[in-house]
Design an enzyme around this catalytic site. Sequence first.
Site: not given
Length: 595
Positions: A339, A363, A530
Amino acid sequence: MNRLIGRLPKIGIRPVIDGRELGVRESLEDQCMDMAKAAAKLIEEHLRFPSGERVECVIADTTIGGVADAAACADKFKREGVEVSLTVTPCWCYGTEVMDTDPLMPKAVWGFNGTERPGAVYLAAALAGYSQKGLPAFGIYGREVQDAGDMRIPKDVEEKLLRFAKAGLAVAQMKGKSYLSIGYSSMGIAGSMVDVNFLQDYFGIRAEFVESVEILRRIDEGIYDEEEFEKALKWTKANCREGKDYNSPDAQKSAEVKDKEWEKVVKMTLICRDLMVGNPKLKEKGFGEEAKGRNAITGGFQGQRQWTDYQPNADFTESILNSSFDWNGIRQAFVFATENDCLNAVSMLFGHLLTNTAQLFSDVRTYWSPESVERVTGKKLTGIAKDGIIHLINSGSTTLDATAQQSDADGNPTMKPYWEITEAEVEQCLAHTKWPAAIGEYFRGGGFSSQFKTRGSMPLTMCRINLVKGLGPVLQIVEGWSVELPEDIHSILDERTNPTWPTTWFVPRTTGKGFFKDAYSVMAKWGANHGAISYGHIGADLIALAALLRIPVNMHNVAEDDIFRPSAWAAFGENLESADYNACANYGPLYGFKS
């Protein structure tokens, strides 16, 4: 070997001495130079770069008794590529006359603790001079008094010398390199909105932007090594087993379609690597510009959603790049964020440069209390997990090293620098990983996600840089352990989220108060979605590195006795946290301009 452009940084050792000749200087020459040699031996025997090369130290040609000697030393260091400075002495010296005044070079001073000569007096004078000039330096001074001829380095001094050296080298390795942003902002995640000034001001890293359509161009026009692609595809088919397809039967893709997706994700991996560090094979094909790469020490791939809504996701690409091996064998892991979370990529880079090992990108998904686990599974958590656990999970960048199928000399699960990993351990990492088809609801374009669970009980450190408007960057640090839950608990908890993704169950070390009152408090105070996770308890190393970069640490569970920062931090108050904030604000970013 080093795959980035630029020489690897060296550590310069400056033996400083009392400049009075006709007796004083002459009596100290051997002791002073032996001290420098001992420090160099320690560093060169213990430290290596992530690329595998041993760290090299450069010692001044002579002891440094005054300004002329200091200038000669600085000139030699410049020629030799020295980017970290360590000053050593057993005696009194002429403070500001012999100091290193390069404002960008991480610096430390080791003053010998002996009674024959006032090494401690010089250390205090030198550190005062550095503070007065606005050049923060680490001070190193042993707890125990040594005899003048004793060239052994005490354990407490050794620990500080190596901690400083690792942090200083991390700073030096980042400078002048690039962050490669493939795409840009992913799903509104703030960390993927790459801040070019932040990267430049704090790390000396430039931001390089490549639109993700470049991957399609290179696939369509054959701008990759076809021979390596065939090798990579064969290796992938032999070693990467497809897992269960969790999509509904009517949404599952045919074997033919999946084969095409495998081909594409392998090509994506080659291309993303080539974008980062280049590939001379491309020049042979007539693509000279593309062959050069971007000299990227780290990078990230936007993926969701513009890419993944119609192309296979980059989970395979990210997982393989972040692992210590691929179809070409065992090699240094890359640092490549899912991401395009630049802030997590830099946090991963910290861990990689300090430990030489592959890093996890996760995550920080769920806190599971003991009560919730028992309600859902009918089972009680036990051992170090008894007070609750945090579920670390991510679709992409979690390295396959995190299967924890590598072992130390005592058989404990570990994650090693690539040069210590065996072929058998690589085979075990691959054997404990499956690759289920991506869930179509998330990834309409398909792809494959890595699926495994991390073995316990590895010491781990999770960290994360966050940007706060009006404050700037802050660093969070949590030391803890991986924990392996019984299968009847793991499977139920894992199935409640996306079961196609790799799982690490994490237990932070708690203190019963503040941010570390319990595992829930750690989760509640974490500053983003994160986290970057490294093998080992490296919180003290991260704190030293953050101080060099002028980034305050707003959350950590490192013992106070292990905190090591430049001596000037003591001038900003007794409370270590507030002193850190005030010192970082006072000095400003290492490469920036203080407003």
